[in-house]
Write an enzyme that holds these catalytic residues in place. Structure first.
Site, PDB file in Angstrom:
ATOM      1  N   SER A 101      -4.830  -1.999   7.242  1.00  0.00           N
ATOM      2  CA  SER A 101      -4.973  -2.736   8.329  1.00  0.00           C
ATOM      3  C   SER A 101      -4.066  -2.674   9.520  1.00  0.00           C
ATOM      4  CB  SER A 101      -4.882  -4.147   7.720  1.00  0.00           C
ATOM      5  OG  SER A 101      -4.471  -5.125   8.995  1.00  0.00           O
ATOM      6  N   TYR A 152       0.482  -9.842   3.345  1.00  0.00           N
ATOM      7  CA  TYR A 152      -0.582  -9.156   3.560  1.00  0.00           C
ATOM      8  C   TYR A 152      -0.057  -7.749   4.399  1.00  0.00           C
ATOM      9  CZ  TYR A 152      -5.274  -7.699   5.526  1.00  0.00           C
ATOM     10  OH  TYR A 152      -6.365  -6.813   5.950  1.00  0.00           O
TER      11      TYR A 152
END
Ligand code: NAD
Length: 212
Positions: free
Chosen positions: A124, A137
Site C-alpha cells: 500500500s 497497517y
C-alpha cells in the site's frame, strides 16, 4: 497455463486479479466467506494452521505445485496506536504480513525445483509514505519492502521474481467501508488522476509481473 494461489480473492482487488488471471491460468481462491467452488477454501489467515491447510488444499486442487503466489488478503485499521488492543495488533500482523511470509516459505521449495516462480504482494502507499492513525497497517505494508527486496536477491538465480505493488486508494469494499463520502472527495482532490484506482488496473499489472 500456470497454477496460481491468490489470497483475499473473494472481494475487491483479489477478486478482480482472479477474474483476469483465470482466463489463461488455473486459480485457487481463498477468503473469509464461504463459496461453494472446487477451487476455493475458506480460511482465517491470522491462524497458522489455516495457512498450512490452505497451501495443502491448493496443491490438492492443482494436483501439483503452486507456480505463482499472490498475497492480496489484508485488513485496514484506522486508529491511534494507544487505542489498539494487543489482540488487534497481533491479528493485523498475522493477516497482512505473517501469512504472506509463511505462504512464501511453503511455495518456494517447488518453485526452486521447477526453476520458475512468481510471488506478488499487495502492499500500500501507506507503507511507502506512512499514514497517521494507521501506523500498524503502514508497518505491515512496509514489511513487504525488505521482504520482497531480500527475497528477490535470494531467488533471482532460481528464475523466481518477487514484487510488491503499492497502490493508493482503490475502488473496493475496503475503501467503501473505511471512508465516508466527504473523506472520499478529500482524497480524490489530492490524487493526480482525480479518481480512485480501479481493481482492474492492479490485475493488469499482476498479469505483466507473472509473464516471462
Ligand atoms: P477487501 O476488503 O475488498 O478484500 C479483502 C480480502 O481479504 C477478502 O477476500 C477477505 O476475505 C480477505 N481477508 C481479510 N481478512 C482475512 C483473514 N483473516 N483471513 C483470510 N482472508 C482475509 O479489500 P481490498 O480493497 O480488495 O484490499 C485487498 C488488499 O489490497 C489488502 O491487502 C489491502 O490492504 C490492499 N490495499 C487496498 C487499497 C484500497 O484502497 N482498497 C489500497 C492499497 C492497498
Amino acid at each position: 497455463m500456470k497454477n496460481i494461489l491468490i489470497t483475499g480473492s473473494t472481494s475487491g482487488i483479489g477478486k478482480e486479479i482472479a477474474e483476469v488471471l483465470s482466463k489463461k491460468n488455473n486459480v485457487f481462491l481463498t477468503g473469509r466467506r464461504e463459496l461453494n467452488k472446487a477451487n476455493f477454501y475458506s480460511c482465517d489467515l491470522s491462524n497458522v494452521q489455516d495457512v498450512e491447510k490452505l497451501y495443502q488444499k491448493a496443491c490438492e486442487y492443482f494436483e501439483t505445485d503452486v507456480d505463482i503466489l499472490i498475497n492480496c488478503a489484508g485488513q485496514y485499521i484506522y486508529k491511534p496506536i494507544d487505542e489498539m488492543s494487543f489482540e488487534e495488533i497481533e491479528n493485523l500482523i498475522n493477516i497482512n504480513f505473517k501469512s504472506a511470509y509463511l505462504l512464501s516459505k511453503l511455495v518456494i521449495p517447488s518453485m526452486k525445483k521447477n526453476n520458475w516462480g512468481r510471488i506478488i504482494n499487495i502492499g500500500s502507499i501507506s507503507g511507502v509514505v506512512g499514514e497517521a492513525n494507521a501506523s500498524l497497517y503502514s508497518a505491515t505494508k512496509s514489511a513487504f519492502f525488505g521482504f520482497s527486496k531480500a527475497l528477490a536477491l535470494e531467488l533471482a538465480q532460481n528464475n523466481i521474481t518477487i514484487n510488491t505493488i503499492n497502490p493508493g486508494w482503490v475502488d473496493t469494499p475496503l475503501a467503501d467501508n473505511s471512508l465516508n463520502e466527504d473523506e472520499k472527495q478529500e482524497i480524490i482532490e489530492i490524487v493526480p488522476q482525480k479518481r480512485f484506482i480501479s481493481p482492474n488496473e492492479i490485475a493488469k499489472l499482476c498479469e505483466f509481473l507473472i509473464s516471462n
